[in-house]
Scaffold this motif. Structure first.
Motif, short mmCIF file in Angstrom:
data_model
loop_
_atom_site.label_atom_id
_atom_site.label_comp_id
_atom_site.label_asym_id
_atom_site.label_seq_id
_atom_site.Cartn_x
_atom_site.Cartn_y
_atom_site.Cartn_z
N ASP A 330 0.85 -1.06 0.07
CA ASP A 330 -0.02 -0.16 -0.01
C ASP A 330 0.76 1.51 0.18
O ASP A 330 0.43 2.40 -0.43
CB ASP A 330 -0.85 0.07 1.35
CG ASP A 330 -2.02 -1.17 1.23
OD1 ASP A 330 -2.19 -1.64 -0.05
OD2 ASP A 330 -2.71 -1.39 2.24
N ALA A 331 1.91 1.12 0.56
CA ALA A 331 2.85 2.31 0.57
C ALA A 331 3.91 2.47 -0.58
O ALA A 331 4.80 3.25 -0.61
CB ALA A 331 3.86 2.20 2.11
N TRP A 333 6.26 0.29 -1.73
CA TRP A 333 7.40 -0.39 -1.62
C TRP A 333 7.72 -1.32 -2.84
O TRP A 333 6.54 -1.82 -3.29
CB TRP A 333 7.65 -1.20 -0.40
CG TRP A 333 7.88 -0.45 0.77
CD1 TRP A 333 7.34 0.88 1.11
CD2 TRP A 333 8.72 -0.88 1.97
NE1 TRP A 333 7.70 1.29 2.14
CE2 TRP A 333 8.52 0.43 2.59
CE3 TRP A 333 9.60 -1.86 2.10
CZ2 TRP A 333 9.52 0.57 3.92
CZ3 TRP A 333 10.30 -1.67 3.40
CH2 TRP A 333 10.21 -0.62 4.30
N VAL A 398 7.08 1.63 7.43
CA VAL A 398 6.44 2.50 6.40
C VAL A 398 6.51 3.87 6.96
O VAL A 398 6.62 4.72 6.17
CB VAL A 398 5.22 1.84 5.76
CG1 VAL A 398 4.32 3.14 5.26
CG2 VAL A 398 5.37 0.57 5.15
N ALA A 403 6.68 9.66 1.65
CA ALA A 403 5.96 9.11 0.76
C ALA A 403 6.76 8.86 -0.66
O ALA A 403 7.81 9.23 -0.81
CB ALA A 403 4.61 9.90 0.61
#
Length: 430
Positions: A330-331, A333, A398, A403
């Protein structure tokens, strides 16, 4: 017949900041051919027109002399800076060399073998499983990707590193290494020596200033500062009375024992080096039962990640939480699959979460830095670590990274004043 016309020109000079490394500058219509030959002779590119030779044995002038002779034979025009020529005409001797019976050529052969081992490790041909300090020097066990009797024990550092023993089986090599060095064994390769660090900086240009407008300097991983772990432990115990503090009889560690007797953490006050274990955290299947899983955290591990582990032990979420990779995905990566592992890398490349499904002691590894060999810190979790715990740890990681769209402001990185040890001048060759 010469390989290249005489209008291909190579200029050799000592590196301005890292003696005795050598810089080769190429020009002319066949410069690409010259660069190809230089690469085969150990030089590595640092720009479209320059290459550098940096070794751990301080033999750059000797090998530059060989390279210059070879390139002249091929028809290239060679120019050598006078100060480098002086070094090339000067013989050197290591001070207090531990094998005084060796001739100068034999010393050079030992150093050349050490350089090959260094390059094999740096280029990924030789993977180091464990290392230790035998009381005199660094020892290690590793495996070459191919070859007969490819599992080896290594002894020594820098220009003295040698293959001590070879094995047919990896399990045999590792078991014998553990038997020999016992509690002195640490996972992975040893930290780079000062000389190895210098060589890597010269080769990869990490010591050069970053001055291009709009080009950000490489990001650094978050790292706990000196004393942060001590302060966190004291505050954590004060704020969480369900944890009790015990000091080991030797006084070098503090045990944090939870009111639930199946979980505990231990902090080692004397851990200083980045590869040393500062914390061990474990969960058991009963008050006197078997260990379900454990984690080892090195010095420098951000406090937020230690807190995430301890809070999970204190109040684990209900079974059926998110998958370990979900917060990373979701982040933004970046995932990468390899035959033996899966890695997720932070968008700014400062942290990596790695899953090695067939490992036992380090099935999951979270570390700060570009690669595990030179990680600023690491957290290794054994098999048995639950998905909820892993997901919490991933979410905490995270939170420590920017971001994906964030761009660091450009800055100038100062050139560090590195002064590696050099051999003593012995006399001029006749």
């Amino acid at each position: 017949m010469p390989y290249a016309p005489a209008d291909a020109h190579v200029h050799f000079a000592l590196h301005p900041d890292h003696h005795p490394a050598v810089v080769a500058t190429t020009s002319g219509p066949t410069a690409d051919a010259a660069r190809s030959h230089l690469h085969d002779l150990g030089f590595r590119p640092t720009s479209p027109t320059t290459m550098v030779l940096a070794r751990i044995d301080h033999e750059e002038p000797h090998y530059t002399d060989q390279a210059a002779k070879r390139l002249r034979q091929l028809g290239f025009t060679i120019e050598i800076d006078p100060s480098l020529q002086e070094d090339m005409d000067t013989e050197w001797e290591w001070a207090n060399y531990p094998m005084p019976w060796c001739t100068r050529e034999e010393v050079r052969e030992v150093s050349a073998e050490a350089q090959r081992i260094h390059d094999d490790i740096a280029d990924g041909r030789l993977t180091i499983h464990l290392h230790a300090d035998d009381g005199h020097t660094t020892v290690a066990v590793g495996s070459y990707a191919t070859g007969v009797r490819r599992h080896v024990h290594l002894h020594g550092e820098n220009h003295l590193r040698q293959v001590a023993v070879r094995f047919d089986e990896e399990t045999e090599a590792i078991a014998e290494f553990r038997r020999l060095y016992s509690v002195a064994v640490y996972p992975g390769p040893a930290p780079l020596t000062e000389l190895e660090t210098t060589v890597q900086r010269v080769i990869h240009g990490e010591a050069a200033p970053v001055t291009s407008i709009g080009v950000p300097a490489p990001a650094s991983p978050p790292v706990a500062g000196p004393g942060e772990h001590e302060e966190f432990l004291a505050a954590f115990l004060d704020d969480n009375p369900q944890w009790e503090k015990y000091r080991t009889w030797a006084g070098d560690a503090t045990i944090a024992s939870h009111e639930n007797p199946t979980v505990r953490a231990e902090f080692y006050h004397e851990a200083r080096h980045r590869t040393h274990t500062a914390w061990t955290v474990a969960e058991y299947d009963g008050p006197i039962g078997e260990r379900v899983w454990h984690a080892a955290l090195t010095t420098g591990t951000p406090v937020a990640l230690i807190r995430a582990l301890l809070q999970h032990l204190d109040a684990p979420p209900p079974v059926g939480g998110v998958e370990p990779y979900e917060p990373l995905r979701d982040a933004g990566w970046h995932p990468a699959s390899h035959p033996a592992r899966t890695t997720w890398r932070a968008p700014d490349r400062t942290m990596v979460f790695e899953h090695t499904p067939h490992a036992t002691e380090a099935r999951w590894t979270l570390y700060g830095g570009k690669d595990l060999d030179r990680a600023a810190w690491s957290i290794r979790l054994s098999s048995g670590a639950g998905e909820e715990l892993l997901a919490e740890l991933a979410a905490s990681a995270v939170a420590l990274t920017p971001a994906p769209t964030a761009v660091a402001a450009p800055r100038t990185v100062p050139v560090p004043g590195l002064q590696p040890s050099v051999p003593q001048r012995h006399g001029r060759a006749r």
